[in-house]
Design a protein around this motif. Structure first.
Motif, PDB file in Angstrom:
ATOM      1  N   LEU A 110       0.872  -1.168   0.000  1.00 28.66           N
ATOM      2  CA  LEU A 110       0.000   0.000   0.000  1.00 28.66           C
ATOM      3  C   LEU A 110       0.910   1.220   0.000  1.00 28.66           C
ATOM      4  CD1 LEU A 110      -2.988   0.986   0.249  1.00 28.66           C
ATOM      5  CD2 LEU A 110      -2.633   1.049   2.714  1.00 28.66           C
ATOM      6  N   GLN A 111       0.813   2.060  -1.024  1.00 30.97           N
ATOM      7  CA  GLN A 111       1.818   3.098  -1.240  1.00 30.97           C
ATOM      8  C   GLN A 111       1.176   4.433  -1.606  1.00 30.97           C
ATOM      9  OE1 GLN A 111       5.279   1.955  -3.649  1.00 30.97           O
ATOM     10  NE2 GLN A 111       4.974   3.795  -4.872  1.00 30.97           N
ATOM     11  N   MET A 112       1.576   5.499  -0.916  1.00 25.44           N
ATOM     12  CA  MET A 112       1.146   6.856  -1.260  1.00 25.44           C
ATOM     13  C   MET A 112       2.188   7.467  -2.192  1.00 25.44           C
ATOM     14  SD  MET A 112      -1.226   9.139  -0.906  1.00 25.44           S
ATOM     15  CE  MET A 112      -2.128   8.705   0.585  1.00 25.44           C
ATOM     16  N   THR A 113       1.743   7.937  -3.362  1.00 22.73           N
ATOM     17  CA  THR A 113       2.652   8.422  -4.388  1.00 22.73           C
ATOM     18  C   THR A 113       2.223   9.801  -4.875  1.00 22.73           C
ATOM     19  OG1 THR A 113       3.108   6.169  -5.156  1.00 22.73           O
ATOM     20  CG2 THR A 113       3.601   7.960  -6.689  1.00 22.73           C
ATOM     21  N   ASN A 114       3.201  10.681  -5.073  1.00 27.58           N
ATOM     22  CA  ASN A 114       2.937  11.966  -5.717  1.00 27.58           C
ATOM     23  C   ASN A 114       2.935  11.725  -7.232  1.00 27.58           C
ATOM     24  OD1 ASN A 114       2.728  13.585  -3.408  1.00 27.58           O
ATOM     25  ND2 ASN A 114       4.934  13.873  -3.297  1.00 27.58           N
ATOM     26  N   PHE A 115       1.740  11.605  -7.792  1.00 38.19           N
ATOM     27  CA  PHE A 115       1.579  11.285  -9.205  1.00 38.19           C
ATOM     28  C   PHE A 115       1.588  12.580 -10.009  1.00 38.19           C
ATOM     29  CE2 PHE A 115      -1.056  10.480 -12.975  1.00 38.19           C
ATOM     30  CZ  PHE A 115      -0.400   9.375 -13.501  1.00 38.19           C
ATOM     31  N   LEU A 129      -3.263   7.178  -3.574  1.00 33.23           N
ATOM     32  CA  LEU A 129      -3.019   5.933  -2.867  1.00 33.23           C
ATOM     33  C   LEU A 129      -3.062   4.774  -3.867  1.00 33.23           C
ATOM     34  CD1 LEU A 129      -2.592   4.663  -0.058  1.00 33.23           C
ATOM     35  CD2 LEU A 129      -5.073   4.369   0.086  1.00 33.23           C
ATOM     36  N   PHE A 130      -1.952   4.006  -3.944  1.00 35.81           N
ATOM     37  CA  PHE A 130      -1.856   2.880  -4.862  1.00 35.81           C
ATOM     38  C   PHE A 130      -1.867   1.560  -4.088  1.00 35.81           C
ATOM     39  CE2 PHE A 130      -0.423   6.228  -7.616  1.00 35.81           C
ATOM     40  CZ  PHE A 130      -0.724   5.794  -8.900  1.00 35.81           C
ATOM     41  N   TYR A 131      -2.516   0.570  -4.688  1.00 36.60           N
ATOM     42  CA  TYR A 131      -2.539  -0.794  -4.158  1.00 36.60           C
ATOM     43  C   TYR A 131      -1.789  -1.693  -5.148  1.00 36.60           C
ATOM     44  CZ  TYR A 131      -6.609   1.182  -1.728  1.00 36.60           C
ATOM     45  OH  TYR A 131      -7.442   1.977  -0.991  1.00 36.60           O
ATOM     46  N   GLY A 132      -1.164  -2.754  -4.624  1.00 35.62           N
ATOM     47  CA  GLY A 132      -0.495  -3.656  -5.551  1.00 35.62           C
ATOM     48  C   GLY A 132       0.311  -4.718  -4.852  1.00 35.62           C
ATOM     49  N   VAL A 133       1.321  -5.242  -5.572  1.00 34.63           N
ATOM     50  CA  VAL A 133       2.204  -6.274  -5.033  1.00 34.63           C
ATOM     51  C   VAL A 133       3.649  -5.844  -5.233  1.00 34.63           C
ATOM     52  CG1 VAL A 133       0.617  -8.212  -5.339  1.00 34.63           C
ATOM     53  CG2 VAL A 133       2.115  -7.538  -7.228  1.00 34.63           C
TER      54      VAL A 133
END
Length: 201
Positions: A110-115, A129-133
């Protein structure tokens, strides 16, 4: 895309001394590989001059090879002092743990990214907020001494600057991946070549 690897880890051998009693010898250069034997403190064996990740290849006897951690054996013939007798009250030695640098992770992230993107006439940024593996460490996506750091990420929805600009609700999704492949190629006793590839999608 091409990857470079050492041509041989066993081109030359060197003598080395076991510095940990009960040192584990693995079937492959992987802390998760089966243990084929344990070695006594102070015993001397032939090992490879180069390493595969954190492992030396070790010759147990003719025709029998294995892999041992570089924290358990040191090149050269070393005089090991006799251990002092331990008191009965002292606790038993804990099971050997994997070194931190060799730890691996494969699982959800679970990652917060400045897009940031260039759209609507200018460069715009939003915290999403990005979800993934995530795959991180040695022997994750590829076997051997390749260190891998890979992420597959999704964000469901559109950045807020679309709605701010158009004054209408926006919808969509964002998919991102990034991969880092890193390996060390020995060039001599004091030099090595670091190969790092990082394609982004």
């Amino acid at each position: 895309m091409f990857f470079l690897f050492p041509l041989s880890l066993w081109a030359q051998a060197q003598q080395a001394t076991v510095i940990l009693d009960g040192a584990l010898v693995y079937q492959d250069a992987d802390f998760d590989a089966p243990v084929i034997t344990t070695l006594k403190l102070g015993s001397v064996y032939n090992i490879s001059t180069n390493k595969k990740g954190p492992f030396y290849k070790i010759r147990l006897k003719p025709g029998h090879l294995g892999w041992i951690s570089d924290t358990d054996i040191k090149p050269g013939i070393i005089k090991i002092p006799k251990p002092e007798q331990t008191k009965l009250s002292e606790p038993k030695e804990e099971k050997k743990k994997r070194p931190f640098f060799a730890s691996r992770y494969r699982g959800p992230v679970l990652q917060m990214t400045n897009f940031t993107e260039d759209t609507l006439g200018q460069e715009r940024t939003d915290s999403l907020l990005f979800y993934g593996v995530k795959f991180n460490g040695f022997n994750t996506l590829f076997s051997g001494e390749i260190y891998t750091d890979a992420n597959i990420l999704f964000h469901f929805g559109a950045p807020s600057y679309y709605e701010d600009y158009t004054k209408k609700a926006a919808d969509g999704f964002i998919f991102m991946t990034d991969f880092t492949f890193q390996t060390v190629i020995p060039q001599g006793k004091k030099f090595y070549l670091l190969l790092r590839l990082r394609p982004d999608v």
